[in-house]
Scaffold this motif. Structure first.
Motif, PDB file in Angstrom:
ATOM      1  N   GLU A   1       0.830  -1.201   0.000  1.00  0.00           N
ATOM      2  CA  GLU A   1       0.000   0.000   0.000  1.00  0.00           C
ATOM      3  C   GLU A   1       0.867   1.255   0.000  1.00  0.00           C
ATOM      4  N   ILE A   2       1.950   1.238   0.804  1.00  0.00           N
ATOM      5  CA  ILE A   2       2.854   2.379   0.882  1.00  0.00           C
ATOM      6  C   ILE A   2       3.599   2.556  -0.444  1.00  0.00           C
ATOM      7  N   CYS A   3       4.098   1.453  -0.991  1.00  0.00           N
ATOM      8  CA  CYS A   3       4.838   1.521  -2.251  1.00  0.00           C
ATOM      9  C   CYS A   3       3.962   2.055  -3.386  1.00  0.00           C
ATOM     10  N   CYS A   4       2.718   1.608  -3.429  1.00  0.00           N
ATOM     11  CA  CYS A   4       1.805   2.094  -4.473  1.00  0.00           C
ATOM     12  C   CYS A   4       1.542   3.588  -4.319  1.00  0.00           C
ATOM     13  N   GLU A   5       1.379   4.051  -3.081  1.00  0.00           N
ATOM     14  CA  GLU A   5       1.151   5.477  -2.872  1.00  0.00           C
ATOM     15  C   GLU A   5       2.360   6.297  -3.316  1.00  0.00           C
ATOM     16  N   LEU A   6       3.553   5.814  -3.020  1.00  0.00           N
ATOM     17  CA  LEU A   6       4.754   6.502  -3.498  1.00  0.00           C
ATOM     18  C   LEU A   6       4.785   6.496  -5.023  1.00  0.00           C
ATOM     19  N   GLY A   7       4.414   5.374  -5.615  1.00  0.00           N
ATOM     20  CA  GLY A   7       4.341   5.308  -7.068  1.00  0.00           C
ATOM     21  C   GLY A   7       3.371   6.325  -7.630  1.00  0.00           C
TER      22      GLY A   7
ATOM     23  N   TYR B   1       8.091   9.057 -14.330  1.00  0.00           N
ATOM     24  CA  TYR B   1       7.653   7.683 -14.546  1.00  0.00           C
ATOM     25  C   TYR B   1       8.700   6.654 -14.134  1.00  0.00           C
ATOM     26  N   GLN B   2       9.977   7.003 -14.236  1.00  0.00           N
ATOM     27  CA  GLN B   2      11.016   6.045 -13.844  1.00  0.00           C
ATOM     28  C   GLN B   2      10.950   5.763 -12.339  1.00  0.00           C
ATOM     29  N   ASN B   3      10.796   6.815 -11.533  1.00  0.00           N
ATOM     30  CA  ASN B   3      10.667   6.599 -10.092  1.00  0.00           C
ATOM     31  C   ASN B   3       9.349   5.911  -9.757  1.00  0.00           C
ATOM     32  N   ALA B   4       8.307   6.245 -10.489  1.00  0.00           N
ATOM     33  CA  ALA B   4       7.021   5.569 -10.278  1.00  0.00           C
ATOM     34  C   ALA B   4       7.172   4.069 -10.538  1.00  0.00           C
ATOM     35  N   ILE B   5       7.864   3.725 -11.619  1.00  0.00           N
ATOM     36  CA  ILE B   5       8.094   2.314 -11.958  1.00  0.00           C
ATOM     37  C   ILE B   5       8.820   1.608 -10.825  1.00  0.00           C
ATOM     38  N   TYR B   6       9.817   2.261 -10.254  1.00  0.00           N
ATOM     39  CA  TYR B   6      10.565   1.643  -9.151  1.00  0.00           C
ATOM     40  C   TYR B   6       9.625   1.238  -8.019  1.00  0.00           C
ATOM     41  N   TRP B   7       8.725   2.138  -7.631  1.00  0.00           N
ATOM     42  CA  TRP B   7       7.860   1.862  -6.474  1.00  0.00           C
ATOM     43  C   TRP B   7       6.750   0.876  -6.812  1.00  0.00           C
ATOM     44  N   TYR B   8       6.249   0.909  -8.047  1.00  0.00           N
ATOM     45  CA  TYR B   8       5.247  -0.096  -8.416  1.00  0.00           C
ATOM     46  C   TYR B   8       5.874  -1.497  -8.475  1.00  0.00           C
ATOM     47  N   GLU B   9       7.100  -1.581  -8.940  1.00  0.00           N
ATOM     48  CA  GLU B   9       7.791  -2.873  -8.920  1.00  0.00           C
ATOM     49  C   GLU B   9       8.030  -3.324  -7.481  1.00  0.00           C
ATOM     50  N   ALA B  10       8.374  -2.374  -6.612  1.00  0.00           N
ATOM     51  CA  ALA B  10       8.569  -2.721  -5.196  1.00  0.00           C
ATOM     52  C   ALA B  10       7.276  -3.253  -4.584  1.00  0.00           C
ATOM     53  N   ALA B  11       6.145  -2.669  -4.965  1.00  0.00           N
ATOM     54  CA  ALA B  11       4.859  -3.138  -4.439  1.00  0.00           C
ATOM     55  C   ALA B  11       4.609  -4.590  -4.808  1.00  0.00           C
ATOM     56  N   ARG B  12       5.017  -4.983  -6.013  1.00  0.00           N
ATOM     57  CA  ARG B  12       4.776  -6.343  -6.489  1.00  0.00           C
ATOM     58  C   ARG B  12       5.584  -7.383  -5.724  1.00  0.00           C
ATOM     59  N   THR B  13       6.651  -6.966  -5.060  1.00  0.00           N
ATOM     60  CA  THR B  13       7.500  -7.926  -4.347  1.00  0.00           C
ATOM     61  C   THR B  13       7.025  -8.191  -2.924  1.00  0.00           C
ATOM     62  N   GLN B  14       6.036  -7.418  -2.457  1.00  0.00           N
ATOM     63  CA  GLN B  14       5.595  -7.561  -1.071  1.00  0.00           C
ATOM     64  C   GLN B  14       4.528  -8.655  -0.951  1.00  0.00           C
ATOM     65  N   LYS B  15       4.461  -9.247   0.233  1.00  0.00           N
ATOM     66  CA  LYS B  15       3.455 -10.266   0.522  1.00  0.00           C
ATOM     67  C   LYS B  15       2.714  -9.872   1.801  1.00  0.00           C
ATOM     68  N   PRO B  16       1.374  -9.965   1.803  1.00  0.00           N
ATOM     69  CA  PRO B  16       0.646  -9.614   3.025  1.00  0.00           C
ATOM     70  C   PRO B  16       0.910 -10.616   4.137  1.00  0.00           C
TER      71      PRO B  16
END
Length: 350
Positions: free
Chosen positions: A257-263, A272-287
């Motif tokens: 949730e935090i990574c997506c908000e930063l994205g 967009y490059q920094n946005a991509i970084y944070w959206y990719e980071a969001a995909r690596t997290q597990k609830p």
């Protein structure tokens, strides 16, 4: 259950739960519709309780009427879906009497295909001999103690109509006018109500105090950071919003949730490059199932994939844009956003 004017949803709820439980207790807090008549079709244990702007008092009154070994609560717009009914019966058949409190999933947000998008675990079933008590007049809760188990069985919260949008704020302001001091948890929920009512300047110092509080529960701290960042965004202060979100990394591993908000913040700045970084980071997290926090389920996969599609499209990289949209499609093949993007790329190729 505590109810008031729930004629449009009560039968639906009770039909879904009547075969699961051994008694049904309805506490009415002032209905003037057919709520009681509907309740009588399912139980003769119907009681009146004078509403005093305190959900915990009403729930404790309802719990005091229980006679079985275990108690479970529901709201009138809750239901058990068929699969969860069967899972509940299986759990009940194999029940371990050492359990004092059972935590069940609470699905409170859904997409167009009725898949949960917002979910968390709540105390749902309690051993009566433990004499659990609800606390806090609003956003009431039972403090956890004893032998606690988690079960992946969901109660689905299915509203048919919005509740009074000002009710919670009214109750908090009444508490404050009566000289009641709010604890950190109540302060968070009060500040969130101020945010909902667009009173951002009033919400910001309260949310900051929650973040800085030594007695603040971790999950409330995470949620406070998300709401505080949204307040700063609404005040056109993107820098403070980013700083607020990044502070959560000081006391927790990154949340999707935090990574997506930063994205989103970088996306709106067209970075967009920094946005991509944070959206990719969001995909690596597990609830984490048992952290008790609010989980926006789509932020772990579907939303990042959609946003990565858009970012790469803005960067004129159609191959990667299509790749991420198709990845989103493997998660939600019938979602309108994925289908819209798919059609968009088809037209672009013509």
């Amino acid at each position: 259950m505590i109810v008031k004017n729930e004629a449009d949803v009560l039968a639906r709820c009770l039909k879904s739960v009547s075969m699961l439980v051994d008694e049904i207790i309805i506490v009415d807090t002032g209905s003037n519709d057919e709520t009681k008549e509907i309740a009588k079709q399912f139980t003769d244990q119907i009681y009146d309780f004078t509403w005093v702007d305190d959900f915990s008092k009403a729930r404790n009154f309802a719990f005091a009427k229980a006679t079985k070994d275990y108690q479970m609560w529901l709201d009138a717009d809750d239901i058990f879906k068929a699969a969860d009914q069967q899972a509940f019966l299986s759990m009940k058949a194999e029940w371990d009497d050492h359990i004092d409190m059972a935590m069940l999933k609470y699905d409170v947000g859904f997409d167009e295909q009725d898949h949960p998008t917002f979910s968390y675990y709540r105390e749902r079933i309690m051993k009566r001999s433990m004499h659990y008590q609800w606390v806090d007049p609003i956003h009431e809760v039972i403090p956890q103690r004893g032998e606690i188990r988690y079960f992946p069985i969901a109660v689905s919260h299915k509203k048919l109509h919005p509740s009074d949008p000002d009710r919670n704020l009214r109750i908090f302001q009444k508490m404050l006018s009566n000289g009641i001091l709010l604890n950190s948890r109540q302060t968070f929920y009060y500040a969130r109500e101020l945010y909902y009512h667009k009173q951002y300047e009033a919400a910001i110092p309260l949310l900051t105090s929650v973040l800085n509080g030594t007695d603040t529960w971790l999950e409330n701290r995470i949620d406070a950071a998300l709401v505080l960042a949204s307040c700063y965004q609404a005040c056109n202060n993107s820098s403070k919003a980013k700083q607020t979100l990044l502070t959560t990394f000081c006391y927790s591993t990154p949340r999707s949730e935090i990574c997506c908000e930063l994205g989103h913040l970088f996306f709106h700045e067209k970075d967009y490059q920094n946005a991509i970084y944070w959206y990719e980071a969001a995909r690596t997290q597990k609830p984490k199932v048992e952290d008790g926090g609010f989980h926006q389920i789509d932020t772990y996969d579907y939303i990042p994939c959609l946003q990565l599609c858009v970012c790469y499209d803005r960067l004129h990289n159609p191959d990667k844009a299509i790749y991420y949209n198709e990845l989103a499609g493997t998660i939600k093949p019938n979602d309108r956003r994925y289908l819209y993007n798919k059609e968009y790329f088809k037209k672009k190729d013509r």
